[in-house]
Design an enzyme around this catalytic site. Structure first.
Site, mmCIF file in Angstrom:
data_model
loop_
_atom_site.group_PDB
_atom_site.id
_atom_site.type_symbol
_atom_site.label_atom_id
_atom_site.label_comp_id
_atom_site.label_asym_id
_atom_site.label_seq_id
_atom_site.Cartn_x
_atom_site.Cartn_y
_atom_site.Cartn_z
ATOM 1 N N ASP A 11 0.787 -1.246 0.000
ATOM 2 C CA ASP A 11 0.000 0.000 0.000
ATOM 3 C C ASP A 11 0.814 1.289 0.000
ATOM 4 O O ASP A 11 0.488 2.241 0.736
ATOM 5 C CB ASP A 11 -0.956 0.018 1.193
ATOM 6 N N LYS A 97 -7.041 -5.031 -3.155
ATOM 7 C CA LYS A 97 -7.816 -5.435 -1.975
ATOM 8 C C LYS A 97 -8.750 -4.309 -1.572
ATOM 9 O O LYS A 97 -8.576 -3.158 -1.974
ATOM 10 C CB LYS A 97 -6.889 -5.812 -0.817
ATOM 11 N N CYS A 141 -2.150 -2.448 7.688
ATOM 12 C CA CYS A 141 -2.090 -3.388 6.567
ATOM 13 C C CYS A 141 -0.805 -4.211 6.544
ATOM 14 O O CYS A 141 -0.827 -5.373 6.128
ATOM 15 C CB CYS A 141 -2.290 -2.637 5.256
#
Length: 201
Positions: A11, A97, A141
């Site tokens: 991310d 995701k 995450c």
């Protein structure tokens, strides 16, 4: 058994970097470090995966839908794009995701590639048994992805110089680090990783 090493970049998107909608302090500083990890892994013939949040405009993940977070990484927006200086090697795989309105999408292992293949299957198809993990954010995450990597049987290496955390509540990052290490993750930095993964022949 020779372990094939893969890299998971979690991310590193504009909304999680300074100036973004959900910025992680110094989040952009992981970019050059991750680029070097990616170069080294690719030189060994290992695959590189880059995960991304890819939320719909309306999702339970956002405050507008009853969740904890401001809107971020909305599909097809500049905030959802990878940091412009992130340079994964050619042939790297994007893992998407959080693209369902009912999916928070914390772990990259809940995501899928462009063909709909989940991350565990993609890693296995590439023969990966050791997974290096870095990115944003340490206590969300990255944390979720590392725990799932361990739960799925991967030798997991947390890259200490390539992560940054949020610490919404003081101690969140420390608790996340403790949980990852207790789950069996090991750690490395650019100075030590070659002793873990080896160097190109």
């Amino acid at each position: 058994m020779i372990k094939t090493t893969g890299l998971l970049i979690v991310d590193v998107q504009n909304d999680f970097c300074p100036g973004g909608a959900l910025a992680v302090e110094d989040g952009d500083r992981v970019v050059p470090v991750l680029n070097e990890y990616a170069r080294r892994v690719a030189a060994l013939g290992g695959p590189v995966f880059t995960s991304r949040d890819w939320h719909p405009p309306q999702t339970r993940h956002f405050r507008s839908g009853g969740g904890p977070w401001p809107a971020h990484c909305v599909q097809d927006t500049e905030g959802a794009a990878f940091h412009p200086d992130l340079a994964p090697p050619a042939g790297s795989t994007v893992i998407t995701k959080g693209d369902n309105a009912l999916d928070d999408g914390y772990s990259a292992f809940d995501g899928h590639d462009d063909a709909g293949v989940d991350l565990t299957s993609a890693l296995q198809a590439n023969g990966v048994s050791r997974l290096l993990v870095g990115g944003l954010a340490t206590d969300y995450c990255v944390h979720a992805s590392v725990l799932d990597a361990r739960n799925n049987g991967f030798d997991t290496v947390l890259l200490l110089d390539a992560i940054r955390g949020i610490d919404v509540e003081e101690g969140d990052v420390a608790r996340a680090m403790d949980e990852m290490l207790r789950a069996g993750a090991t750690t490395a930095t650019l100075d030590t990783v070659d002793s873990v993964i080896g160097t190109p022949a």
